[in-house]
Design a protein around this motif. Structure first.
Motif, PDB file in Angstrom:
ATOM      1  N   MET A   1      47.433 -56.609 -18.097  1.00 52.57           N
ATOM      2  CA  MET A   1      48.706 -57.535 -18.847  1.00 52.57           C
ATOM      3  C   MET A   1      48.309 -58.321 -17.402  1.00 52.57           C
ATOM      4  N   ILE A   2      49.202 -57.066 -16.888  1.00 51.45           N
ATOM      5  CA  ILE A   2      49.842 -57.966 -15.241  1.00 51.45           C
ATOM      6  C   ILE A   2      49.036 -58.535 -15.076  1.00 51.45           C
ATOM      7  N   LEU A   3      47.709 -58.153 -14.496  1.00 52.68           N
ATOM      8  CA  LEU A   3      46.263 -58.512 -13.666  1.00 52.68           C
ATOM      9  C   LEU A   3      45.972 -60.095 -14.225  1.00 52.68           C
ATOM     10  N   THR A   4      46.206 -60.493 -16.227  1.00 53.65           N
ATOM     11  CA  THR A   4      46.341 -61.470 -16.383  1.00 53.65           C
ATOM     12  C   THR A   4      47.028 -62.335 -15.537  1.00 53.65           C
ATOM     13  N   ILE A   5      47.904 -62.043 -15.722  1.00 53.82           N
ATOM     14  CA  ILE A   5      49.740 -62.867 -15.686  1.00 53.82           C
ATOM     15  C   ILE A   5      49.114 -63.602 -14.080  1.00 53.82           C
ATOM     16  N   LEU A   6      49.316 -62.162 -13.647  1.00 53.48           N
ATOM     17  CA  LEU A   6      48.034 -62.975 -11.725  1.00 53.48           C
ATOM     18  C   LEU A   6      47.319 -63.542 -11.515  1.00 53.48           C
ATOM     19  N   TRP A   8      46.220 -65.794 -13.960  1.00 47.20           N
ATOM     20  CA  TRP A   8      46.657 -67.482 -14.402  1.00 47.20           C
ATOM     21  C   TRP A   8      47.297 -67.671 -12.697  1.00 47.20           C
ATOM     22  N   ILE A   9      48.133 -67.116 -12.295  1.00 49.45           N
ATOM     23  CA  ILE A   9      48.927 -67.929 -11.189  1.00 49.45           C
ATOM     24  C   ILE A   9      48.171 -68.385 -10.084  1.00 49.45           C
ATOM     25  N   VAL A  10      46.829 -67.096  -9.875  1.00 51.08           N
ATOM     26  CA  VAL A  10      45.988 -67.841  -9.295  1.00 51.08           C
ATOM     27  C   VAL A  10      45.476 -68.815  -9.518  1.00 51.08           C
ATOM     28  N   PHE A  11      44.603 -69.124 -10.121  1.00 52.06           N
ATOM     29  CA  PHE A  11      43.664 -70.109 -10.678  1.00 52.06           C
ATOM     30  C   PHE A  11      44.879 -71.236 -11.024  1.00 52.06           C
ATOM     31  N   GLY A  12      45.646 -70.906 -11.225  1.00 51.70           N
ATOM     32  CA  GLY A  12      46.723 -72.170 -11.007  1.00 51.70           C
ATOM     33  C   GLY A  12      47.215 -72.921  -9.885  1.00 51.70           C
ATOM     34  N   LEU A  13      46.868 -72.204  -9.204  1.00 51.19           N
ATOM     35  CA  LEU A  13      47.302 -72.708  -7.619  1.00 51.19           C
ATOM     36  C   LEU A  13      45.844 -73.166  -7.065  1.00 51.19           C
ATOM     37  N   ILE A  29      56.020 -81.699  -4.085  1.00 57.06           N
ATOM     38  CA  ILE A  29      56.181 -80.650  -4.934  1.00 57.06           C
ATOM     39  C   ILE A  29      56.376 -79.722  -4.033  1.00 57.06           C
ATOM     40  N   GLY A  30      56.388 -78.124  -4.295  1.00 52.95           N
ATOM     41  CA  GLY A  30      56.914 -76.993  -3.970  1.00 52.95           C
ATOM     42  C   GLY A  30      55.592 -76.120  -4.448  1.00 52.95           C
ATOM     43  N   ILE A  31      55.146 -74.799  -4.129  1.00 53.11           N
ATOM     44  CA  ILE A  31      54.205 -73.812  -5.038  1.00 53.11           C
ATOM     45  C   ILE A  31      54.188 -73.508  -6.390  1.00 53.11           C
ATOM     46  N   LEU A  32      55.814 -73.779  -6.456  1.00 56.98           N
ATOM     47  CA  LEU A  32      55.715 -73.028  -8.741  1.00 56.98           C
ATOM     48  C   LEU A  32      55.363 -74.378  -8.808  1.00 56.98           C
ATOM     49  N   ALA A  33      56.245 -75.457  -8.029  1.00 58.46           N
ATOM     50  CA  ALA A  33      55.124 -77.183  -8.917  1.00 58.46           C
ATOM     51  C   ALA A  33      53.615 -77.002  -8.947  1.00 58.46           C
ATOM     52  N   THR A  34      53.287 -76.655  -7.973  1.00 59.91           N
ATOM     53  CA  THR A  34      52.141 -77.069  -7.778  1.00 59.91           C
ATOM     54  C   THR A  34      51.367 -75.582  -8.713  1.00 59.91           C
ATOM     55  N   ILE A  35      51.692 -74.494  -8.618  1.00 58.36           N
ATOM     56  CA  ILE A  35      51.510 -73.828  -9.947  1.00 58.36           C
ATOM     57  C   ILE A  35      51.526 -73.966 -11.505  1.00 58.36           C
ATOM     58  N   GLY A  36      52.835 -74.544 -11.519  1.00 59.02           N
ATOM     59  CA  GLY A  36      52.856 -75.258 -13.359  1.00 59.02           C
ATOM     60  C   GLY A  36      51.631 -75.775 -13.422  1.00 59.02           C
ATOM     61  N   LEU A  37      51.524 -77.212 -12.346  1.00 59.58           N
ATOM     62  CA  LEU A  37      50.638 -78.098 -12.779  1.00 59.58           C
ATOM     63  C   LEU A  37      49.347 -77.934 -12.955  1.00 59.58           C
ATOM     64  N   GLY A  38      48.638 -76.528 -11.987  1.00 57.39           N
ATOM     65  CA  GLY A  38      47.343 -75.933 -12.427  1.00 57.39           C
ATOM     66  C   GLY A  38      46.770 -75.075 -13.098  1.00 57.39           C
TER      67      GLY A  38
END
Length: 89
Positions: A1-6, A8-13, A29-38
């Motif tokens: 579960m944690i690896l899946t979330i991690l 998605w975060i890396v892929f989103g970035l 835009i910041g890094i969090l917005a970049t991750i969310g956008l991705g």
């Protein structure tokens, strides 16, 4: 579960960074917005483009392309709505 979330975060970035690099001008835009956008671009674009190929999986090149294209579209919409970025003429 944690690896899946991690994952998605890396892929989103990665997808968000590629979208920001392809849209001309400076994005404030910041890094969090970049991750969310991705991530949002990946979910929508990856699903839409994967449906064209009949395969929904991470290794599908159409899914990657769709993710980047939809992240670019979302970034352009965000820039228009927020008024943060003006293209210089």
């Amino acid at each position: 579960m944690i690896l899946t979330i991690l994952g998605w975060i890396v892929f989103g970035l990665i997808v968000g960074f590629i979208a920001r690099a392809l849209v001309p001008g400076k994005d404030n835009i910041g890094i969090l917005a970049t991750i969310g956008l991705g991530i949002l671009g990946s979910v929508v674009g990856g699903l839409v483009f994967s449906l064209f190929s009949g395969r929904i999986e991470l290794s599908n090149p159409l899914g990657w392309i769709g993710s980047i294209i939809f992240a670019i579209i979302l970034l352009v919409i965000y820039n228009k709505v927020s008024g943060r970025k003006k293209l210089q003429r």
